[in-house]
Design an enzyme around this catalytic site. Sequence first.
Site, PDB file in Angstrom:
ATOM      1  CB  ALA A  67     -19.360  11.765 -13.327  1.00 44.20           C
ATOM      2  N   GLY A  68     -17.682  13.071 -10.987  1.00 41.30           N
ATOM      3  CA  GLY A  68     -16.566  12.834 -10.082  1.00 41.30           C
ATOM      4  C   GLY A  68     -16.170  14.048  -9.267  1.00 41.30           C
ATOM      5  CG  ASP A  70     -21.755  18.332  -6.977  1.00 43.56           C
ATOM      6  OD1 ASP A  70     -21.629  17.980  -5.782  1.00 43.56           O
ATOM      7  OD2 ASP A  70     -22.736  18.983  -7.386  1.00 43.56           O
ATOM      8  CB  THR A  91     -20.091   7.432  -9.536  1.00 41.47           C
ATOM      9  OG1 THR A  91     -19.734   7.567 -10.897  1.00 41.47           O
ATOM     10  CG2 THR A  91     -20.828   6.122  -9.360  1.00 41.47           C
ATOM     11  CG  ASN A 116      -9.760   9.324  -9.680  1.00 41.17           C
ATOM     12  OD1 ASN A 116     -10.505   8.606  -9.029  1.00 41.17           O
ATOM     13  ND2 ASN A 116      -9.945   9.515 -11.000  1.00 41.17           N
ATOM     14  NE  ARG A 117      -4.472   4.604  -4.217  1.00 41.28           N
ATOM     15  CZ  ARG A 117      -3.209   4.909  -4.506  1.00 41.28           C
ATOM     16  NH1 ARG A 117      -2.794   4.878  -5.757  1.00 41.28           N
ATOM     17  NH2 ARG A 117      -2.362   5.247  -3.537  1.00 41.28           N
ATOM     18  N   GLY A 119     -12.568   5.638  -5.617  1.00 41.97           N
ATOM     19  CA  GLY A 119     -13.370   4.466  -5.256  1.00 41.97           C
ATOM     20  C   GLY A 119     -14.801   4.805  -4.865  1.00 41.97           C
ATOM     21  CG  PHE A 120     -17.789   4.633  -7.277  1.00 42.46           C
ATOM     22  CD1 PHE A 120     -17.286   5.520  -8.221  1.00 42.46           C
ATOM     23  CD2 PHE A 120     -18.366   3.441  -7.734  1.00 42.46           C
ATOM     24  CE1 PHE A 120     -17.325   5.219  -9.576  1.00 42.46           C
ATOM     25  CE2 PHE A 120     -18.418   3.139  -9.092  1.00 42.46           C
ATOM     26  CZ  PHE A 120     -17.891   4.028 -10.010  1.00 42.46           C
ATOM     27  CB  SER A 181     -15.159   4.077 -12.151  1.00 42.25           C
ATOM     28  OG  SER A 181     -15.758   5.296 -12.502  1.00 42.25           O
ATOM     29  CE  LYS A 219     -17.308   8.950 -17.495  1.00 44.49           C
ATOM     30  NZ  LYS A 219     -17.217  10.013 -16.493  1.00 44.49           N
ATOM     31  CB  THR A 247     -13.364   7.421 -22.445  1.00 39.02           C
ATOM     32  OG1 THR A 247     -12.261   8.286 -22.185  1.00 39.02           O
ATOM     33  CG2 THR A 247     -13.438   7.086 -23.914  1.00 39.02           C
ATOM     34  CG  ASN A 248     -14.664   6.617 -16.104  1.00 33.59           C
ATOM     35  OD1 ASN A 248     -13.859   7.236 -15.408  1.00 33.59           O
ATOM     36  ND2 ASN A 248     -15.848   6.247 -15.649  1.00 33.59           N
ATOM     37  CB  THR A 249      -9.797   7.666 -15.596  1.00 36.34           C
ATOM     38  OG1 THR A 249     -10.376   6.614 -14.817  1.00 36.34           O
ATOM     39  CG2 THR A 249     -10.282   8.996 -15.060  1.00 36.34           C
TER      40      THR A 249
END
Length: 350
Positions: A67-68, A70, A91, A116-117, A119-120, A181, A219, A247-249
């Site tokens: 994710a992140g 597209d 997301t 990265n930040r 922020g959705f 996230s 996630k 995992t996520n970041t």
Amino acid sequence: MYRLVFSQVLRRFDAEAVHQLTVSALALLARLPLLKRLLHRALAPHDPALRVTAFGVHFPGPLGLAAGFDKDAACAEGIAALGFGHVEVGTLTAHAQPGNPRPRLFRLVPERAVINRMGFNNAGAAAAARRLRRPRGLPVVVGVNIGKTKVVPEAEATADYVTSAKELAPLADYLVVNVSSPNTPGLRNLQAVSLLRPLLTAVKEVADSTPRRTPLLVKIAPDLADEDVDAIADLALELGLDGIIATNTTIRHGGETGGLSGRPLKARSLEVLRRLRARVGDRLTLVSAGGVEDADDVWERLLAGATLVQGYTGWIYGGPLWASRIHRRLATRVRRHGLKSITEAIGRTA
Ligand SMILES: Cc1cc2nc3c(=O)[nH]c(=O)nc-3n(C[C@H](O)[C@H](O)[C@H](O)COP(=O)(O)O)c2cc1C
């Protein structure tokens, strides 16, 4: 070749501008039926030995795009044409939102990492749903990852996720509740079992009510304490979830504010996978993400118990043919080990 293009050209440009250009190019590709079919024929995994079935969904190969990339479900077909076995879009949040101010995406080239930040930043669940409803010219497995709208307070988080789930679950091959996230204030607090139980219960009700019953995964972050990883695994089993993405970041780094991905995340991501497998065995589908760079990494995750593997940062540094190359190498490896199917490798060293 890509290394040269990356080091001489791409890295001189703003990382987010390159990202946007790539999304636009892949969205355009999706509108060119002949080219997209040609690329898909040449690059997508077609070897039956690479096929994987998870939670009732058939994947042509184990490696998908995390994710992140597209975020708005704008280019899933283009991504599949390059050889990914699935695409996780999002997301997505219930309400459209701009994300954090730029710059918010940073390359750490020597470390083969990214911070990265974002922020959705996304155009919202309803806009994505309209795109996902369009007929597709290629077979693409599309997972949909949902998160909390920034301005919605924690106390109303469940309703916010439920809004997105109602919009998107009917259109998803699988649905992911993202509570990990680091760039939405308070989001990761939702990983506490006391908050996660009502949230997952409510979203699962929505996922279960679609005509096909949409598989549901959660996630998680790499920064959870080991006991919290266990607690979420137990909760996922208790609630009858289909799987966990780990995992996520990570926020454990000394650089720019934001989540770190890529090579420095590899060891912890693998550790979390091993812990999950020890806890749940094959009762849940484990999807491993974090620092995957090559076929060796994918193979190691499969052996450790992952049924599916995802990558994002590895693709940035590996180039457009990254997923296709890895799938080809995996097929060779399956044969070298005398296996009929890559699924025979899953959990072998767990
Ligand atoms: C630029 C960027 C944006 C991301 N956005 C999201 C996101 O919106 N939702 C999410 O669940 N994960 C997001 N991720 C995390 C990835 O999906 C993945 O879990 C993480 O990057 C680890 O994999 P990698 O080391 O292969 O990149 C993002 C990662 C990057 C690099």
